[in-house]
Design a protein around this motif. Structure first.
Motif, PDB file in Angstrom:
ATOM      1  N   VAL A 113      38.060  16.499   2.448  1.00  0.00           N
ATOM      2  CA  VAL A 113      37.807  16.110   1.060  1.00  0.00           C
ATOM      3  C   VAL A 113      37.589  14.600   0.972  1.00  0.00           C
ATOM      4  N   GLY A 114      38.425  13.828   1.668  1.00  0.00           N
ATOM      5  CA  GLY A 114      38.241  12.374   1.698  1.00  0.00           C
ATOM      6  C   GLY A 114      36.906  11.988   2.301  1.00  0.00           C
ATOM      7  N   GLN A 115      36.492  12.710   3.329  1.00  0.00           N
ATOM      8  CA  GLN A 115      35.196  12.456   3.955  1.00  0.00           C
ATOM      9  C   GLN A 115      34.063  12.745   2.963  1.00  0.00           C
ATOM     10  N   GLY A 116      34.221  13.811   2.199  1.00  0.00           N
ATOM     11  CA  GLY A 116      33.214  14.165   1.213  1.00  0.00           C
ATOM     12  C   GLY A 116      33.091  13.141   0.093  1.00  0.00           C
ATOM     13  N   LEU A 117      34.219  12.569  -0.324  1.00  0.00           N
ATOM     14  CA  LEU A 117      34.182  11.531  -1.367  1.00  0.00           C
ATOM     15  C   LEU A 117      33.364  10.328  -0.894  1.00  0.00           C
ATOM     16  N   ALA A 118      33.614   9.884   0.337  1.00  0.00           N
ATOM     17  CA  ALA A 118      32.883   8.732   0.858  1.00  0.00           C
ATOM     18  C   ALA A 118      31.407   9.063   1.062  1.00  0.00           C
ATOM     19  N   ALA A 119      31.134  10.252   1.590  1.00  0.00           N
ATOM     20  CA  ALA A 119      29.749  10.644   1.862  1.00  0.00           C
ATOM     21  C   ALA A 119      28.952  10.843   0.573  1.00  0.00           C
ATOM     22  N   GLY A 120      29.647  11.109  -0.534  1.00  0.00           N
ATOM     23  CA  GLY A 120      28.961  11.346  -1.798  1.00  0.00           C
ATOM     24  C   GLY A 120      28.092  10.190  -2.261  1.00  0.00           C
ATOM     25  N   GLY A 121      28.447   8.974  -1.891  1.00  0.00           N
ATOM     26  CA  GLY A 121      27.646   7.827  -2.302  1.00  0.00           C
ATOM     27  C   GLY A 121      26.781   7.256  -1.204  1.00  0.00           C
ATOM     28  N   GLU A 122      26.886   7.809   0.005  1.00  0.00           N
ATOM     29  CA  GLU A 122      26.203   7.219   1.161  1.00  0.00           C
ATOM     30  C   GLU A 122      24.709   7.500   1.185  1.00  0.00           C
ATOM     31  N   TYR A 123      24.331   8.763   1.202  1.00  0.00           N
ATOM     32  CA  TYR A 123      22.928   9.104   1.432  1.00  0.00           C
ATOM     33  C   TYR A 123      22.020   8.569   0.335  1.00  0.00           C
ATOM     34  N   GLY A 124      22.379   8.833  -0.922  1.00  0.00           N
ATOM     35  CA  GLY A 124      21.537   8.389  -2.027  1.00  0.00           C
ATOM     36  C   GLY A 124      21.359   6.884  -2.048  1.00  0.00           C
ATOM     37  N   THR A 125      22.455   6.156  -1.872  1.00  0.00           N
ATOM     38  CA  THR A 125      22.373   4.696  -1.896  1.00  0.00           C
ATOM     39  C   THR A 125      21.565   4.163  -0.717  1.00  0.00           C
ATOM     40  N   ALA A 126      21.686   4.808   0.442  1.00  0.00           N
ATOM     41  CA  ALA A 126      20.972   4.344   1.637  1.00  0.00           C
ATOM     42  C   ALA A 126      19.461   4.515   1.498  1.00  0.00           C
ATOM     43  N   ILE A 127      19.005   5.675   1.004  1.00  0.00           N
ATOM     44  CA  ILE A 127      17.555   5.858   0.872  1.00  0.00           C
ATOM     45  C   ILE A 127      16.998   4.954  -0.227  1.00  0.00           C
ATOM     46  N   ILE A 128      17.787   4.712  -1.264  1.00  0.00           N
ATOM     47  CA  ILE A 128      17.375   3.778  -2.314  1.00  0.00           C
ATOM     48  C   ILE A 128      17.233   2.376  -1.724  1.00  0.00           C
ATOM     49  N   TYR A 129      18.207   1.979  -0.933  1.00  0.00           N
ATOM     50  CA  TYR A 129      18.210   0.643  -0.330  1.00  0.00           C
ATOM     51  C   TYR A 129      16.947   0.410   0.489  1.00  0.00           C
ATOM     52  N   ALA A 130      16.606   1.395   1.339  1.00  0.00           N
ATOM     53  CA  ALA A 130      15.430   1.242   2.193  1.00  0.00           C
ATOM     54  C   ALA A 130      14.144   1.235   1.372  1.00  0.00           C
ATOM     55  N   ALA A 131      14.038   2.145   0.395  1.00  0.00           N
ATOM     56  CA  ALA A 131      12.809   2.263  -0.388  1.00  0.00           C
ATOM     57  C   ALA A 131      12.583   1.050  -1.276  1.00  0.00           C
ATOM     58  N   GLU A 132      13.645   0.453  -1.783  1.00  0.00           N
ATOM     59  CA  GLU A 132      13.490  -0.688  -2.681  1.00  0.00           C
ATOM     60  C   GLU A 132      13.091  -1.963  -1.940  1.00  0.00           C
ATOM     61  N   PHE A 133      13.187  -1.964  -0.636  1.00  0.00           N
ATOM     62  CA  PHE A 133      12.676  -3.074   0.159  1.00  0.00           C
ATOM     63  C   PHE A 133      11.235  -2.843   0.606  1.00  0.00           C
ATOM     64  N   ALA A 134      10.742  -1.616   0.500  1.00  0.00           N
ATOM     65  CA  ALA A 134       9.473  -1.243   1.122  1.00  0.00           C
ATOM     66  C   ALA A 134       8.283  -1.573   0.236  1.00  0.00           C
ATOM     67  N   PRO A 135       7.114  -1.890   0.838  1.00  0.00           N
ATOM     68  CA  PRO A 135       5.880  -2.012   0.055  1.00  0.00           C
ATOM     69  C   PRO A 135       5.505  -0.660  -0.530  1.00  0.00           C
ATOM     70  N   ALA A 136       4.721  -0.678  -1.601  1.00  0.00           N
ATOM     71  CA  ALA A 136       4.454   0.537  -2.366  1.00  0.00           C
ATOM     72  C   ALA A 136       3.843   1.649  -1.532  1.00  0.00           C
TER      73      ALA A 136
END
Length: 423
Positions: A113-136
């Motif tokens: 359950v603790g692992q799931g709480l941490a993972a809940g914010g990982e994937y979405g934030t990571a793909i956002i982070y990469a895409a917001e740095f990328a050219p269109a």
């Protein structure tokens, strides 16, 4: 860009490494934490604990996704990475049922359950982070690179489990060797923390903070969240069925743990390349056509490939069917991340993408191992898992038909579009 995508992907590598290790040693964990159950029931119980981390992920997404929209993408990614690495290490230190009785599976559930709480914010934030740095014109490719980190985590888990199984043998693996992969999450997390601490905030998030734009209407976010849930169904089901359930299915077909893990490792290596191909194709022809092509292939090809896999008696033939079965879901998972991001404006992406994606993962990904195993045991047909993946592809394909009016237009590949668009 390379440094940014590497730092974003490393957390997903750690996350999926942890999940992969759990799935790959599920048969070992079943004997250590549910020793008094029959083999089939013990495996179902182990898969139920696997699902617990997914069911709590929307809560983690709600907390950490909103944090990503308030304080930024980078600090949120640091929090999620530390949380996942620490919890995985604690699982590696957990006493078994032979030592502390019923407290062992209870503690295992709490840690998952603790692992799931941490993972809940990982994937979405990571793909956002990469895409917001990328050219269109390369946003799909950059987001897919983070998804490649997810498969790399599974592959790394597979390599380590195989190496340990070959080195230690079945008896030592059962006794204590299963702990080693979980303990290795700590140094992996330390490497990821070093990489993420060296980067700054995304330019798109900083621009939005400067102009202090208001959040969009709640009903608009909910509608787009429902679309994301539908698109993510095949992403979640395909990912865990092709790379986790199939590994356990191969063991149930009387192949060794080493053979099963090697086969999945090859499928993962091929899948990594197909993920990147999916992101690049979506940049060229658009998100909707790419999604529809991938879902159509899954619907048509999954059942015959599953039938070929379960009837295989030769490890080489088995490997071919496993690779082909994972191919279309891998391609699809390279298209899906940028689709999620383009459903939400910058100022609502953290909460919108993370919450909707993790609701979908909780519904479809967290239950796929249990539901598929139950379906196989109920029907007595090892091919039954194919219908789970086909059903998810039907849902995602229908959802993709509703996407054109809400997705960002495809960016032309021209010199003047080499910088990220203003928020």
């Amino acid at each position: 860009m390379r440094r940014t995508t590497l730092a974003a992907a490393i957390g997903n590598t750690v996350e999926n490494y942890d999940y992969a290790v759990y799935g790959l040693v599920a048969t070992v964990l079943a004997k250590n934490f549910f020793p008094d159950s029959t083999p089939g029931t013990a495996l179902l119980s182990t898969f139920a604990v696997f699902a617990a981390a997914f069911l709590i992920r929307p809560v983690g997404a709600l907390l950490l996704g909103s944090l990503a929209d308030r304080i930024g993408r980078k600090p949120t990614l640091v929090i999620t990475l530390v949380g996942m690495a620490v919890v995985s290490t604690l699982i590696g230190l957990l006493p078994t049922a032979a030592s502390i009785g019923v407290a062992a599976p209870i503690l295992l559930v709490l840690l998952r359950v603790g692992q799931g709480l941490a993972a809940g914010g990982e994937y979405g934030t990571a793909i956002i982070y990469a895409a917001e740095f990328a050219p269109a014109h390369r946003k799909g490719e950059m987001a897919s690179r983070v998804q490649m980190g997810s498969l790399a985590g599974l592959l790394l888990g597979a390599i380590i489990v195989v190496a340990l199984s070959l080195t230690l043998g079945a008896e030592a693996m059962q006794a204590w060797g299963w702990r080693v992969p979980f303990l290795l999450a700590l140094p992996l997390g330390a490497i990821g923390l070093y990489l993420r601490n060296r980067l700054g905030e995304t330019p798109e998030f900083e621009r939005v903070q400067e102009v202090a734009q208001d959040l969009p209407a709640v009903d608009r976010k909910l509608w787009r969240g429902l679309l994301l849930i539908g698109v993510a169904a095949t992403h979640a089901v395909g990912f865990y069925l092709a790379f986790t359930y199939v590994q356990n299915l191969i063991i149930q077909l009387k192949f060794s743990l080493v053979t099963a893990t090697v086969v999945i490792g090859v499928a993962l290596a091929v899948g990594i390349g197909l993920v990147l191909a999916g992101g690049r194709v979506s940049d060229r022809i658009g998100r909707r056509p790419s999604l529809l092509i991938a879902t159509a292939v899954i619907i048509v090809a999954t059942y015959p490939l599953m039938a070929g896999l379960v009837s295989s008696t030769n490890p080489w033939v088995l490997g071919v069917f496993a690779v082909l079965l994972a191919a279309a879901p891998s391609f699809y998972s390279g298209i899906a991340p940028i689709t999620y991001i383009e459903l939400f404006p910058v100022q609502a992406r953290g909460i919108g993408v993370s919450l909707a994606f993790n609701i979908s993962v909780a519904i479809f990904g967290g239950t796929v191992l249990y539901v598929t195993q139950w379906l196989v045991q109920t029907t007595g047909d090892n091919r039954a898992g194919a219908f789970v993946l086909i059903g998810s592809a039907v849902l995602s394909g229908l959802t993709a038909l509703a996407l054109p009016s809400v997705l960002a237009p495809r960016a032309p590949r021209t010199a003047e579009r080499l910088a990220p668009e203003p928020a």
